[in-house]
Structure formats: structure tokens, C-alpha cells
Design a protein around this motif. Structure first.
Motif, mmCIF file in Angstrom:
data_model
loop_
_atom_site.group_PDB
_atom_site.id
_atom_site.type_symbol
_atom_site.label_atom_id
_atom_site.label_comp_id
_atom_site.label_asym_id
_atom_site.label_seq_id
_atom_site.Cartn_x
_atom_site.Cartn_y
_atom_site.Cartn_z
ATOM 1 N N ASP A 240 -2.225 -8.718 6.763
ATOM 2 C CA ASP A 240 -2.662 -9.254 5.474
ATOM 3 C C ASP A 240 -3.950 -8.556 5.051
ATOM 4 O OD1 ASP A 240 -0.539 -10.965 5.510
ATOM 5 O OD2 ASP A 240 -1.689 -12.745 6.080
ATOM 6 N N HIS A 241 -4.075 -8.324 3.764
ATOM 7 C CA HIS A 241 -5.261 -7.652 3.224
ATOM 8 C C HIS A 241 -6.522 -8.380 3.684
ATOM 9 C CE1 HIS A 241 -7.821 -5.479 0.451
ATOM 10 N NE2 HIS A 241 -6.788 -4.854 -0.100
ATOM 11 N N LYS A 242 -7.493 -7.631 4.178
ATOM 12 C CA LYS A 242 -8.700 -8.247 4.729
ATOM 13 C C LYS A 242 -9.631 -8.815 3.665
ATOM 14 C CE LYS A 242 -7.894 -7.462 9.089
ATOM 15 N NZ LYS A 242 -7.626 -8.600 10.010
ATOM 16 N N PHE A 243 -9.497 -8.379 2.429
ATOM 17 C CA PHE A 243 -10.455 -8.793 1.405
ATOM 18 C C PHE A 243 -9.812 -9.421 0.171
ATOM 19 C CE2 PHE A 243 -12.115 -5.126 3.733
ATOM 20 C CZ PHE A 243 -13.222 -5.706 4.323
ATOM 21 N N ASP A 244 -8.594 -9.013 -0.143
ATOM 22 C CA ASP A 244 -7.926 -9.511 -1.343
ATOM 23 C C ASP A 244 -6.737 -10.389 -0.967
ATOM 24 O OD1 ASP A 244 -9.713 -8.006 -2.842
ATOM 25 O OD2 ASP A 244 -8.411 -6.248 -2.845
ATOM 26 N N PRO A 245 -6.330 -11.294 -1.851
ATOM 27 C CA PRO A 245 -5.225 -12.213 -1.536
ATOM 28 C C PRO A 245 -3.854 -11.540 -1.639
ATOM 29 C CG PRO A 245 -6.043 -12.649 -3.733
ATOM 30 C CD PRO A 245 -6.957 -11.608 -3.157
ATOM 31 N N ILE A 246 -3.664 -10.508 -0.825
ATOM 32 C CA ILE A 246 -2.406 -9.759 -0.780
ATOM 33 C C ILE A 246 -1.887 -9.826 0.653
ATOM 34 C CG2 ILE A 246 -1.286 -7.522 -1.122
ATOM 35 C CD1 ILE A 246 -3.595 -6.832 -3.053
ATOM 36 N N SER A 247 -0.741 -10.421 0.828
ATOM 37 C CA SER A 247 -0.202 -10.620 2.174
ATOM 38 C C SER A 247 0.714 -9.473 2.570
ATOM 39 C CB SER A 247 0.584 -11.936 2.228
ATOM 40 O OG SER A 247 1.750 -11.836 1.420
ATOM 41 N N GLN A 248 0.994 -9.406 3.869
ATOM 42 C CA GLN A 248 1.980 -8.442 4.357
ATOM 43 C C GLN A 248 3.344 -8.695 3.720
ATOM 44 O OE1 GLN A 248 2.149 -8.307 8.715
ATOM 45 N NE2 GLN A 248 2.595 -6.122 8.548
ATOM 46 N N ASP A 249 3.668 -9.967 3.523
ATOM 47 C CA ASP A 249 4.946 -10.291 2.883
ATOM 48 C C ASP A 249 5.017 -9.693 1.475
ATOM 49 O OD1 ASP A 249 5.837 -11.660 5.083
ATOM 50 O OD2 ASP A 249 5.312 -13.649 4.305
ATOM 51 N N ASP A 250 3.898 -9.752 0.738
ATOM 52 C CA ASP A 250 3.865 -9.141 -0.591
ATOM 53 C C ASP A 250 4.107 -7.640 -0.499
ATOM 54 O OD1 ASP A 250 3.295 -11.584 -1.706
ATOM 55 O OD2 ASP A 250 1.191 -11.155 -2.112
ATOM 56 N N TYR A 251 3.441 -7.007 0.458
ATOM 57 C CA TYR A 251 3.567 -5.556 0.589
ATOM 58 C C TYR A 251 5.018 -5.154 0.853
ATOM 59 C CZ TYR A 251 3.493 -0.912 2.589
ATOM 60 O OH TYR A 251 3.784 0.405 2.858
ATOM 61 N N TYR A 252 5.653 -5.808 1.824
ATOM 62 C CA TYR A 252 7.023 -5.421 2.166
ATOM 63 C C TYR A 252 8.024 -5.882 1.100
ATOM 64 C CZ TYR A 252 5.532 -3.378 6.504
ATOM 65 O OH TYR A 252 4.926 -2.554 7.422
ATOM 66 N N ALA A 253 7.666 -6.903 0.314
ATOM 67 C CA ALA A 253 8.493 -7.256 -0.838
ATOM 68 C C ALA A 253 8.511 -6.096 -1.837
ATOM 69 C CB ALA A 253 7.962 -8.525 -1.501
ATOM 70 N N LEU A 254 7.359 -5.431 -2.007
ATOM 71 C CA LEU A 254 7.305 -4.269 -2.890
ATOM 72 C C LEU A 254 8.053 -3.084 -2.287
ATOM 73 C CD1 LEU A 254 3.642 -4.743 -4.056
ATOM 74 C CD2 LEU A 254 5.591 -4.448 -5.602
ATOM 75 N N GLN A 255 7.980 -2.933 -0.966
ATOM 76 C CA GLN A 255 8.785 -1.878 -0.336
ATOM 77 C C GLN A 255 10.271 -2.112 -0.612
ATOM 78 O OE1 GLN A 255 8.725 0.252 2.993
ATOM 79 N NE2 GLN A 255 6.554 0.757 2.961
ATOM 80 N N ALA A 256 10.693 -3.370 -0.571
ATOM 81 C CA ALA A 256 12.107 -3.682 -0.815
ATOM 82 C C ALA A 256 12.530 -3.324 -2.236
ATOM 83 C CB ALA A 256 12.364 -5.163 -0.538
ATOM 84 N N VAL A 257 11.581 -3.340 -3.179
ATOM 85 C CA VAL A 257 11.904 -2.955 -4.556
ATOM 86 C C VAL A 257 12.412 -1.517 -4.603
ATOM 87 C CG1 VAL A 257 10.909 -2.493 -6.834
ATOM 88 C CG2 VAL A 257 10.318 -4.599 -5.617
ATOM 89 N N PHE A 258 11.837 -0.653 -3.773
ATOM 90 C CA PHE A 258 12.183 0.770 -3.797
ATOM 91 C C PHE A 258 13.100 1.167 -2.647
ATOM 92 C CE2 PHE A 258 7.918 0.367 -5.755
ATOM 93 C CZ PHE A 258 8.250 0.784 -7.040
ATOM 94 N N ALA A 259 13.786 0.190 -2.062
ATOM 95 C CA ALA A 259 14.590 0.453 -0.868
ATOM 96 C C ALA A 259 15.877 1.204 -1.159
ATOM 97 C CB ALA A 259 14.917 -0.868 -0.161
ATOM 98 N N GLY A 260 16.246 1.377 -2.409
ATOM 99 C CA GLY A 260 17.500 2.052 -2.726
ATOM 100 C C GLY A 260 17.329 3.418 -3.352
ATOM 101 N N VAL A 261 16.076 3.901 -3.496
ATOM 102 C CA VAL A 261 15.854 5.198 -4.135
ATOM 103 C C VAL A 261 15.137 6.150 -3.184
ATOM 104 C CG1 VAL A 261 15.825 4.373 -6.512
ATOM 105 C CG2 VAL A 261 13.708 4.353 -5.194
ATOM 106 N N ASP A 262 15.364 7.422 -3.425
ATOM 107 C CA ASP A 262 14.673 8.493 -2.705
ATOM 108 C C ASP A 262 14.112 9.469 -3.726
ATOM 109 O OD1 ASP A 262 15.363 8.175 0.340
ATOM 110 O OD2 ASP A 262 17.260 7.828 -0.702
ATOM 111 N N LYS A 263 13.288 10.391 -3.262
ATOM 112 C CA LYS A 263 12.784 11.472 -4.111
ATOM 113 C C LYS A 263 13.763 12.637 -4.004
ATOM 114 C CE LYS A 263 8.070 10.002 -3.088
ATOM 115 N NZ LYS A 263 6.866 10.278 -2.277
ATOM 116 N N ALA A 264 14.358 13.025 -5.126
ATOM 117 C CA ALA A 264 15.406 14.040 -5.085
ATOM 118 C C ALA A 264 15.614 14.641 -6.466
ATOM 119 C CB ALA A 264 16.711 13.418 -4.576
#
Length: 667
Positions: A240-264
Motif C-alpha cells: 500500500d502507498h506509504k503516503f497517499d490513500p492508494i492501496s495495492q488492490d487499487d494498483y492491481y485493479a488498474l493493471q487488470a484494466v490493461f490485461a488484454g493489450v500489448d504494445k505492438a
């Protein structure tokens, strides 16, 4: 020591997400309001910006600097809005224009100039860490990255509404499927480095490949969230972010947003009619393929199907070939083991960011700390990766998202004044700087948001303010109170950035090629390297080749092999997001400006141009000053430089002028 430990523990507790929930909401997360500009005594300010600034100055007992002179102001705003200096003819016309709205007319002309988009695209390319090679150990060139750069230029020139601009870059293919520009816009998500050795050249089922995918998605998440909402989400990858109210769950939720695309490399049609026809043919082709699987090959209908398929193939072949852009893609031509995901890959919360310690599966979503907005995205089809990006695009551009609108106006302010109202443009969290004028920031954000997100209107508002028109003159008394000029009692003096230096030299010599768009020009020689990274030679490249006369925004940007001349002038590392360029004054810069072969040769061209303007040295020096500095030399300058030119040649005198502070800085 116990007291020190207790203090450190208290600080850590206050900065933890749990404590942040109990404390007041951080300034950047508070809902936007539209403050009333304060009343100020004296001369009526030109616009509300000045009311906010004057109120703070007078609260500190300060008065602003006087207006800049006309020549200085014209040079400032022309560089600001187009990245180029005014021509001698433009200087003469402005100085001779006695109309009360002469300056406002100049602003309108500059905002309508095609060079405006070139300048502001370069700012955006810094923020998005745009480059045309992969980076890492295999720095392969990307021959089709440039369409995204041209998309940016067109977008800024057309004054595309900011919400549309953002949505196109996150999910244009989904939200605007009939617009070819919206596919090119996805180049934004692919501007960062790409690890070819890990994402293509090793087995798909290895831990290294999985970790590389996580890091590649991290680059997309970081680029999107730093750029659009000024949030350091990437700090929550391992905890979890040490200073801001951003959790690990939030971070990986954003990773899941881009889970179907690649750079190509992604195909697209520039002609809407061709694009529509190709889509119909692709749908028909898919339908025919499905029928073949269920219809018996012995039936007569099979022959008809084959005939239809052949006709469809002929129609497809008759279409103009699609173009390619390097962008975020879910469907692309496989390259070895690098192939499309087919559907969103599962993303799990990694304990301590360790790929060998997967936790619960992440649901696509975004930050939970923005009140009033849904933080987790629901979709009827979990395999629809485009719906995830579309949901994020809508969340970012929601009128109630305070981060988005504060972020963009702060970036514009930074690029006009050399420093933002928040001087950490990518970090609106607790480790960033608080705003110097929070009420002004909110007033700008709401005005911009409610004005259809017109960036040109925002630029117009800022550059027509009295604050922008002030001189950069130093005031010792004001400096005692506000040495850092955070209250803007004067205009900040800024140095030209690397591309502006180069473009201004080319314009002075008359060599600037103003052709717009197209593939990037390679201002270097290449030869095969040990692997896919070529050998790049800037030193023996002929500076008189036509490619060298294009504007800096059109040069091919190598990620690991930068141009040494521009690097000396603080051109940023394209592997890193650059919300604000470093500005240094070093001996290396002086050596480059005096001895680099580009400057030496352009000084000769400037001398040749001046020689055509007048047969005598004095007249030639007047031409040099007008072309390079936009003014006539003083009597003292004329005598000193004429003596130098007679001893060392006019070209060396030109080189001295190009090395003056007056040429390299904007007052």
C-alpha cells in the motif's frame, strides 16, 4: 533517541493510509469548487487570474513588476505558443501596430498557426516518454511510432476537447470505433520501453515472461495515471502507498484494466469508407469460417461458400493497404512467442510485488480515494478487454474527478510560467508540493472543464493576463520576501529548451524546413549492431542534409542512444516520464554551443545570409542581430562585434551572437 524514534513513528502513522482516512481529505482529492475571484484595489486586472495573484501579493506587502516591453513580450509569447522566435518582419509589424488590441491579435495568430500544435505536442511527448525505439538491451527501432506524434499535433491544432483527447488515448478504438484517429491515439499507451528479450525471445510459460508482462503493464498504468491524474499509483506495486490513500488492490485493479493489450504494430485505415468496408469483410470472413465448421463438406452449399469466400478475398485485396501504428493492441500479427492474449490475462495481487507470491485475483478498476466515483468496473462480459479501458477513460474524464482537471491546467501553467502552481506536475500526493494558489488552481480547473475543455481557450486566458505580461526584472525588496517567486511578482526567466535552441538557429539561418508530419527524420547514420540495436553515428552525419533542417519535433528519438548535442542542452531521457525538464547551465553546454558542428555550420549559413543583406560589415551585423535577436545592435555592440568580425570572420561573429544569453534565454 527514544523521542526521535517516537517522532518518526508518529510521522509514519500520520502518513499511513489508515491515518489518512481519519485526517482531512488531501487537497487534490477534495471536490472541485469555483472560488469567486477576490476584489483588488487599483487598476482593474485584465482577467480573474490577476485578481487571485494580486490578492496574495498585496497580502505580503508586495507589488508586481511593471509590464515587459513590446519586443520582449512578443518573443516570449511566440516561443511559448509555437516554439519558434518571431521573424524580423513580425517584430516590425507588432511594434508598428498602434491598435489597443495588437497583442491579442498576435495571440490569435499564434494559436491559429500550425506550429502551435508542434510545440504543444512536444510538451506532451515529454510527459508520455515518447520515443521510437524499444529501449532495454534490445533497442530495436519502431518505424511506425510517428503517427501518434502527428495525431498529437493535429489534436492540439484542432483544439480537440480535452475529454475527447483523453478518451481517445485510453480507449479510442472502443469509444470511437469509426474514427481512424482514435486507433492512432492508442500510441499513448505504447510510448514507453518494451522488453523484447523477455516479452518475445523466451518461453511464454516462464516466470521471467510473467514478470515482464507485469512490468510492461506497470508502464501503461504509470503513464496513464501520472499523465492524466498526477497520481503516483506505481508506488503501490509492492505494498500500500506509504503516503497517499492508494492501496495495492487499487494498483492491481488498474493493471487488470490493461490485461488484454500489448504494445505492438496495429493496422488502421485512414479512409473511413475503407475502414467500414474492411470491417464488414472481416465480419463476413469470420461468419464463413464459422459455417465451415458446422456444414458438411459433402453438401453443395460448401461450393457456394468457397465462391463467396473467394469474392470476399478479392474485395479485401482491392482495398488500399492499411497503415500501421505502434500502439496498444489486442489483435496483432504474432511475432514468435509474442502473440495476442485473446482475452484479458488474469492479474493477481502480488505480495511484495513478487511474481512467485500471487494473491487474490484483481478486478478491473481504479482509485478508491476519489469520492463519488465508482472505483471497480462491472462488465457483463469479463473477456471484453475494451470495456475495461473504456470504463477507465470515462472515470478519468468524469466532470467530478478533481484530479484530472487540476492536473491539466497545472501542466499548462507550468509550460507558460516555467513552474506550475503545483511544482510537482506528476505528483499531487503528500510527497508532492502543495499548490501556491489553490483557489486559482480550482478556478482554472472548473473554468476549463466547464468551457468544453478547450486548451486554446486556456492558453489564451493565461497569456493575455497581466501576470504573464510582466517583466522579469529583479526587485531586491520583493526577493527578500519571496526569493523563489512563488507569488509571481515578476515573470520567470526561462532558458530555451533543446529543440527550441536548434529550431531558432535554423530559422535565423533561413534553413528551417517547415514541412509538417510524416515519418521521423534520422539525423544520424546507422549500421548493423551486434544484435537488433543498430550502431548510431551522430558525429559524421552531414549537417547540410535536408533531414537536418526539419523541426526538432520530427527527429527520430532513440531511447538509449540520444543525440549528444540535444542531450547537452537537457533534452530528457525518453525512458523516463518527464513532467518538467531539467534546466541547467553547464560548461558542457557552452562547449557544445561553441564547437558542435551543427552550430559551426549554421553560423556559416547565418553569415552567408547576412552577407546578402548588406555589402558592409556594419550592415551585415545589423542583419545578424535582427535575424537572431529580433533587434538592432547598440552602437557599442556594433563597434565591438565589427572589430571581431574583421579579425576572425563574420561566421565566428555569428557564433558569438548565437551563444549570447539573449539568444538562449527568454525574458
Amino acid at each position: 533517541m527514544p523521542r526521535l524514534l517516537l517522532a518518526l513513528f508518529s510521522l509514519a502513522t500520520l502518513c499511513s493510509p489508515a491515518a489518512a482516512d481519519e485526517a482531512d481529505v488531501w487537497w487534490s482529492l477534495r471536490p472541485l469548487s469555483k472560488p469567486v475571484p477576490p476584489a483588488v484595489e487599483g487598476d482593474a486586472p485584465r482577467n480573474p487570474i490577476d485578481r487571485f495573484l494580486l490578492a496574495k501579493l498585496r497580502a505580503k506587502g508586495l507589488e508586481p513588476s511593471p509590464p515587459a516591453d513590446a519586443r520582449t513580450l512578443l518573443r516570449r509569447v511566440t516561443f511559448d505558443l509555437t516554439g519558434l522566435p518571431p521573424t524580423p518582419e513580425e517584430v516590425d509589424a507588432f511594434l508598428a501596430d498602434g491598435r489597443p488590441d495588437a497583442y491579442e491579435r498576435v495571440v490569435e495568430r499564434l494559436l491559429a498557426s500550425p506550429h502551435h500544435g508542434e510545440r504543444w505536442a512536444r510538451h506532451w511527448m515529454d510527459v508520455a516518454h515518447y520515443a521510437e525505439t524499444h529501449g532495454h538491451d534490445q533497442d530495436r527501432p519502431r518505424p511506425n511510432a510517428w503517427p501518434y506524434r502527428d495525431y498529437l499535433i493535429r489534436s492540439f491544432n484542432s483544439d480537440k476537447p480535452y475529454a475527447r483527447f483523453v478518451r481517445e488515448q485510453l480507449a479510442g478504438d472502443v469509444l470511437f470505433p469509426d474514427d481512424a484517429e482514435a486507433v492512432v491515439a492508442l500510441g499513448f499507451l505504447a510510448t514507453g520501453p518494451w522488453d523484447e528479450s523477455s516479452l518475445r525471445d523466451i518461453r511464454d510459460d516462464t516466470l521471467d515472461r510473467q514478470m515482464a508482462r507485469t512490468l510492461d503493464r506497470d508502464d501503461m498504468v504509470t503513464t496513464a495515471m501520472s499523465t492524466f491524474v498526477s497520481a503516483t499509483v506505481h508506488c503501490a506495486r509492492c505494498h500500500d502507498h506509504k503516503f497517499d490513500p492508494i492501496s495495492q488492490d487499487d494498483y492491481y485493479a488498474l493493471q487488470a484494466v490493461f490485461a488484454g493489450v500489448d504494445k505492438a504494430e496495429r493496422a488502421y485505415d485512414t479512409d473511413p469508407a475503407a475502414a467500414a468496408k474492411r470491417k464488414r469483410l472481416d465480419r463476413d470472413k469470420a461468419g464463413l469460417s464459422g459455417l465451415r465448421g458446422v456444414v458438411s463438406p459433402t453438401l453443395p452449399v460448401v461450393g457456394a461458400l468457397l465462391d463467396l469466400a473467394a469474392r470476399q478475398a478479392e474485395r479485401a485485396a482491392a482495398l488500399p493497404p492499411p497503415r500501421l501504428v505502434y500502439a496498444a493492441a489486442s489483435d496483432f500479427k504474432p511475432d514468435g512467442s509474442f502473440r495476442p492474449a485473446g482475452k484479458p490475462r488474469p492479474v493477481r495481487v502480488l505480495k511484495r510485488g513478487d511474481i512467485t507470491k500471487p494473491g487474490a485475483e484483481a478486478s478491473p478498476g481504479t482509485l478508491t480515494c476519489v469520492e463519488g466515483l465508482e472505483a471497480r468496473f462491472r462488465s457483463a462480459n469479463r473477456d471484453d478487454e475494451g470495456a475495461r479501458r473504456a470504463a477507465l477513460a470515462r472515470w478519468v474524464t468524469n466532470p467530478r474527478n478533481p484530479l484530472t482537471w487540476r492536473s491539466v491546467v497545472n501542466r499548462a501553467w507550468h509550460d507558460h510560467f516555467g513552474r506550475g502552481l503545483v511544482d510537482t506536475p506528476n505528483d499531487f500526493g503528500r510527497m508532492g508540493s502543495p499548490p501556491s494558489h489553490p483557489e486559482l488552481l480550482d478556478w482554472l480547473a472548473t473554468t476549463f472543464r466547464d468551457g468544453d475543455g478547450s486548451l486554446k481557450a486556456l492558453h489564451r486566458l493565461i497569456v493575455t493576463s497581466t501576470a504573464y505580461r510582466r517583466s522579469a526584472r529583479h526587485d531586491p525588496r520583493a526577493a527578500e520576501v519571496d526569493a523563489d517567486n512563488r507569488l509571481l511578482w515578476r515573470m520567470n526567466r526561462t532558458r530555451l529548451d533543446a529543440e527550441q535552441v536548434r529550431d531558432a538557429i535554423l530559422q535565423a539561418t533561413g534553413k528551417l524546413d517547415r514541412t509538417m508530419g510524416g515519418p521521423s527524420v534520422r539525423q544520424f547514420h546507422t549500421s548493423p549492431g551486434l544484435h537488433v540495436t543498430p550502431n548510431v553515428d551522430y558525429l559524421t552525419f552531414d549537417v547540410d542534409r535536408p533531414e537536418n533542417f526539419r523541426r526538432g519535433v520530427y527527429r527520430f528519438v532513440f531511447r538509449t542512444l540520444p543525440d549528444p548535442f540535444l542531450e547537452a542542452l537537457d533534452c530528457p531521457d525518453a525512458s523516463q516520464l518527464t513532467p518538467a525538464r531539467n534546466v541547467s547551465v553547464t560548461a558542457l553546454q557552452a562547449l557544445a554551443m561553441l564547437n558542435d558542428k551543427f552550430v559551426v555550420r549554421m553560423s556559416e549559413h547565418l553569415a552567408a545570409r547576412a552577407a546578402k543583406a548588406s555589402p558592409d560589415v556594419a550592415g551585415q551585423l545589423r542583419a545578424v542581430y535582427r535575424l537572431a535577436l529580433g533587434r538592432e545592435p547598440t552602437a557599442k555592440e556594433s563597434v565591438a562585434l565589427a572589430d571581431y568580425a574583421r579579425k576572425h570572420g563574420l561566421a565566428n561573429a555569428c557564433r558569438l551572437v548565437l551563444n549570447t544569453n539573449e539568444f538562449l534565454f527568454v525574458n
